[in-house]
Scaffold this active site. Structure first.
Site, PDB file in Angstrom:
ATOM      1  N   GLU A 106       0.846  -1.196   0.000  1.00  0.00           N
ATOM      2  CA  GLU A 106       0.000   0.000   0.000  1.00  0.00           C
ATOM      3  C   GLU A 106       0.880   1.245   0.000  1.00  0.00           C
ATOM      4  O   GLU A 106       1.973   1.242   0.584  1.00  0.00           O
ATOM      5  CB  GLU A 106      -0.932  -0.007   1.214  1.00  0.00           C
ATOM      6  CG  GLU A 106      -1.969  -1.129   1.139  1.00  0.00           C
ATOM      7  CD  GLU A 106      -2.971  -1.096   2.284  1.00  0.00           C
ATOM      8  OE1 GLU A 106      -4.179  -1.224   2.015  1.00  0.00           O
ATOM      9  OE2 GLU A 106      -2.541  -0.933   3.448  1.00  0.00           O
ATOM     10  N   CYS A 119       3.650   8.495   1.251  1.00  0.00           N
ATOM     11  CA  CYS A 119       4.224   7.528   2.199  1.00  0.00           C
ATOM     12  C   CYS A 119       4.492   6.247   1.421  1.00  0.00           C
ATOM     13  O   CYS A 119       3.554   5.585   0.968  1.00  0.00           O
ATOM     14  CB  CYS A 119       3.232   7.281   3.331  1.00  0.00           C
ATOM     15  SG  CYS A 119       3.843   6.096   4.539  1.00  0.00           S
ATOM     16  N   CYS A 126       6.739  -7.050   6.810  1.00  0.00           N
ATOM     17  CA  CYS A 126       7.839  -6.406   7.519  1.00  0.00           C
ATOM     18  C   CYS A 126       8.703  -7.434   8.246  1.00  0.00           C
ATOM     19  O   CYS A 126       8.202  -8.459   8.713  1.00  0.00           O
ATOM     20  CB  CYS A 126       7.314  -5.403   8.555  1.00  0.00           C
ATOM     21  SG  CYS A 126       8.641  -4.428   9.291  1.00  0.00           S
ATOM     22  N   CYS A 130       6.332  -4.805  15.347  1.00  0.00           N
ATOM     23  CA  CYS A 130       5.994  -3.838  16.395  1.00  0.00           C
ATOM     24  C   CYS A 130       4.528  -4.047  16.777  1.00  0.00           C
ATOM     25  O   CYS A 130       3.665  -4.160  15.904  1.00  0.00           O
ATOM     26  CB  CYS A 130       6.250  -2.414  15.892  1.00  0.00           C
ATOM     27  SG  CYS A 130       7.952  -2.204  15.331  1.00  0.00           S
ATOM     28  N   GLY A 181       7.136  -1.928   6.123  1.00  0.00           N
ATOM     29  CA  GLY A 181       8.507  -2.420   6.119  1.00  0.00           C
ATOM     30  C   GLY A 181       9.492  -1.537   6.875  1.00  0.00           C
ATOM     31  O   GLY A 181       9.233  -0.369   7.146  1.00  0.00           O
ATOM     32  N   GLU A 182      10.599  -2.171   7.230  1.00  0.00           N
ATOM     33  CA  GLU A 182      11.724  -1.474   7.869  1.00  0.00           C
ATOM     34  C   GLU A 182      12.738  -1.168   6.769  1.00  0.00           C
ATOM     35  O   GLU A 182      13.462  -2.073   6.300  1.00  0.00           O
ATOM     36  CB  GLU A 182      12.350  -2.322   8.972  1.00  0.00           C
ATOM     37  CG  GLU A 182      13.664  -1.833   9.489  1.00  0.00           C
ATOM     38  CD  GLU A 182      13.726  -0.362   9.836  1.00  0.00           C
ATOM     39  OE1 GLU A 182      14.509   0.353   9.165  1.00  0.00           O
ATOM     40  OE2 GLU A 182      12.994   0.080  10.743  1.00  0.00           O
ATOM     41  N   SER A 213      12.075   6.812   7.962  1.00  0.00           N
ATOM     42  CA  SER A 213      11.764   6.426   9.334  1.00  0.00           C
ATOM     43  C   SER A 213      12.283   5.025   9.604  1.00  0.00           C
ATOM     44  O   SER A 213      12.043   4.109   8.815  1.00  0.00           O
ATOM     45  CB  SER A 213      10.242   6.460   9.557  1.00  0.00           C
ATOM     46  OG  SER A 213       9.946   5.958  10.854  1.00  0.00           O
ATOM     47  N   LEU A 236      10.512   5.641  18.233  1.00  0.00           N
ATOM     48  CA  LEU A 236      10.994   5.417  19.612  1.00  0.00           C
ATOM     49  C   LEU A 236       9.893   4.762  20.450  1.00  0.00           C
ATOM     50  O   LEU A 236      10.038   3.627  20.918  1.00  0.00           O
ATOM     51  CB  LEU A 236      11.438   6.747  20.234  1.00  0.00           C
ATOM     52  CG  LEU A 236      12.117   6.611  21.586  1.00  0.00           C
ATOM     53  CD1 LEU A 236      13.424   5.839  21.486  1.00  0.00           C
ATOM     54  CD2 LEU A 236      12.366   7.994  22.214  1.00  0.00           C
ATOM     55  N   HIS A 237       8.788   5.430  20.701  1.00  0.00           N
ATOM     56  CA  HIS A 237       7.555   4.869  21.272  1.00  0.00           C
ATOM     57  C   HIS A 237       7.627   4.401  22.725  1.00  0.00           C
ATOM     58  O   HIS A 237       6.615   4.014  23.314  1.00  0.00           O
ATOM     59  CB  HIS A 237       7.035   3.701  20.425  1.00  0.00           C
ATOM     60  CG  HIS A 237       6.866   4.041  18.990  1.00  0.00           C
ATOM     61  ND1 HIS A 237       6.155   5.143  18.554  1.00  0.00           N
ATOM     62  CD2 HIS A 237       7.336   3.446  17.872  1.00  0.00           C
ATOM     63  CE1 HIS A 237       6.200   5.190  17.240  1.00  0.00           C
ATOM     64  NE2 HIS A 237       6.911   4.197  16.794  1.00  0.00           N
ATOM     65  N   CYS A 352      -0.982   6.178  10.118  1.00  0.00           N
ATOM     66  CA  CYS A 352       0.265   5.556  10.592  1.00  0.00           C
ATOM     67  C   CYS A 352      -0.024   4.245  11.317  1.00  0.00           C
ATOM     68  O   CYS A 352      -0.862   4.189  12.210  1.00  0.00           O
ATOM     69  CB  CYS A 352       0.984   6.490  11.555  1.00  0.00           C
ATOM     70  SG  CYS A 352       1.220   8.096  10.839  1.00  0.00           S
TER      71      CYS A 352
HETATM   72  S1  SF4 Z   1       6.328   0.074  12.741  1.00  0.00           S
HETATM   73 FE1  SF4 Z   1       7.570  -0.146  10.921  1.00  0.00          FE
HETATM   74  S2  SF4 Z   1       9.197  -1.571  11.530  1.00  0.00           S
HETATM   75 FE2  SF4 Z   1       7.557  -1.784  13.029  1.00  0.00          FE
HETATM   76  S3  SF4 Z   1       6.272  -3.479  12.232  1.00  0.00           S
HETATM   77 FE3  SF4 Z   1       5.407  -1.532  11.475  1.00  0.00          FE
HETATM   78  S4  SF4 Z   1       6.308  -1.297   9.451  1.00  0.00           S
HETATM   79 FE4  SF4 Z   1       7.566  -2.759  10.563  1.00  0.00          FE
END
Ligand code: SF4
Length: 373
Positions: A106, A119, A126, A130, A181-182, A213, A236-237, A352
């Protein structure tokens, strides 16, 4: 005896999306183009692809007819297939894109008064999981190639009617590498794609308007700053390792201290954006806010507070508005800008942490069959 007529072997057409000028020139020479003229032809082709948004060789009138015919036969300029497009009541647009192998990602366009951000996704699924993120409930299916990352920009420009690509008055002004994704776990391909997007003779995004990010792939952060040099946002979170181990599992490999050290060494002279999702009763106390300020000491930073965006089956709730304001006030009082991110596209699961597709890893048998074919 019946004569079996073998169908002509059609070599798979090479996708040229994602190739920079050097790679285009090399591909043209491999197709028989003269070395001497290959750089000129590559420059012209690059212009048609990334300034004019061409998807068919026959419109590339500055190229000789013979080259257009060759491109017709051997090059693939197609976009990924748009399986679905959704529009939010707040103007946000989301595209579900399918690539040639059937995998899907997406991409989201967020229009604002004076700018518009795209975005982009960098992986199908991923690598990480998280807990507050919908994408994190998907396994990693595969990384995207540079062409598949750049194609998201091309699809958005098509939809916004932004060809030929103008310097001024654009709707799509900013890129945020914050989709599925990272990105730093797909470093080389994301780097190639973003360098292409920054190319002034092509898509021409300004470095100041591109932000990557990361959830905290510490060994790659400084390299990204040195080699690409865009803005950086860090997911960070949480301000305590025990909680961040749970919310952002990569913390078990690179805990908060190592992450912040890498941020102190980030070689781009712009404040780093620390993203902080606001989870009711989990990470939103005044003590958390004070600890956040203490941790950021010495780092040029701003804090982006993200009201949690719910998704089906999510184990969290969003902090109340008053709690978010109180948290922001503590951070602001310490001198760190702490804007609260306005949720955009929540009604179409485009906000997000809400992105997810039905893609899954191909079953081994299917892989074997694909490999055998
Ligand atoms: S926040 Fe980013 S790194 Fe974490 S699971 Fe979601 S897409 Fe992956």
């Amino acid at each position: 005896m019946a004569v079996v007529v073998e169908p002509p072997v059609v070599a798979e057409r090479r996708s040229l999306i994602g190739l920079d000028r050097t790679a285009l020139a090399a591909w043209l020479v491999a197709q028989g183009e003269q070395e001497a003229s290959s750089r000129l032809r590559a420059r012209q082709l690059f212009h048609w692809l990334y300034v004019r948004g061409a998807t068919r060789p026959d419109v590339m009138t500055t190229l000789p007819k013979s080259l257009r015919v060759l491109l017709e036969e051997r090059a693939n300029l197609e976009r990924p297939r748009i399986v679905a497009e959704q529009r939010s009541e707040d103007g946000t647009r989301k595209w579900l894109l399918r690539f040639t192998d059937g995998q899907e990602v997406e991409t989201v366009f967020i229009p604002e008064e004076d700018r518009g951000a795209l975005c982009v996704s960098t992986q199908v699924g991923c690598t990480l999981s998280c807990r507050f993120c919908h994408t994190g409930t998907m396994p990693l299916v595969r990384n995207l190639g540079p062409g598949e990352i750049v194609a998201q920009i091309l699809v958005a420009r098509d939809a916004l009617g932004e060809w030929p690509s103008a310097r001024e008055g654009r709707l799509l002004t900013n890129l945020v590498v914050m989709g599925m994704g990272e990105p730093l776990f797909n470093y080389d391909q994301v780097k190639a794609a973003i360098l292409l997007a920054l190319d002034g003779d092509g898509l021409g995004f300004s470095r100041r308007r591109v932000t990557l990010s990361t959830s905290g792939v510490v060994p790659k952060i400084e390299a990204w700053g040195r080699e690409v040099g865009t803005g950086l946002a860090v997911s960070l979170h949480a301000v305590r390792d025990e909680l961040r181990d749970e919310l952002v599992p990569i913390n078990r490999k690179w805990p908060i201290a190592a992450l912040l050290d890498a941020c102190r060494r980030y070689p781009v002279r712009r404040p780093i954006t620390f993203e902080y999702v606001m989870l009711r009763g989990i990470n939103d106390s005044d003590a958390d806010a004070r600890e956040l300020v203490r941790l950021l000491r010495g780092i040029p930073a701003k804090v982006n507070l993200i009201p949690f965006n719910p998704w089906p089956g999510a184990p969290y709730a969003c902090s109340p508005a008053g709690r978010i304001r109180a948290f922001a006030a503590i951070v602001e009082a310490a001198g760190y800008p702490s804007p609260v991110r306005t949720p955009r596209g929540r009604d179409i699961l485009a906000a997000c942490g809400q992105l997810k597709t039905a893609s899954s890893r191909p079953r081994p048998q299917r892989l074997e069959r694909a490999a055998a074919s």
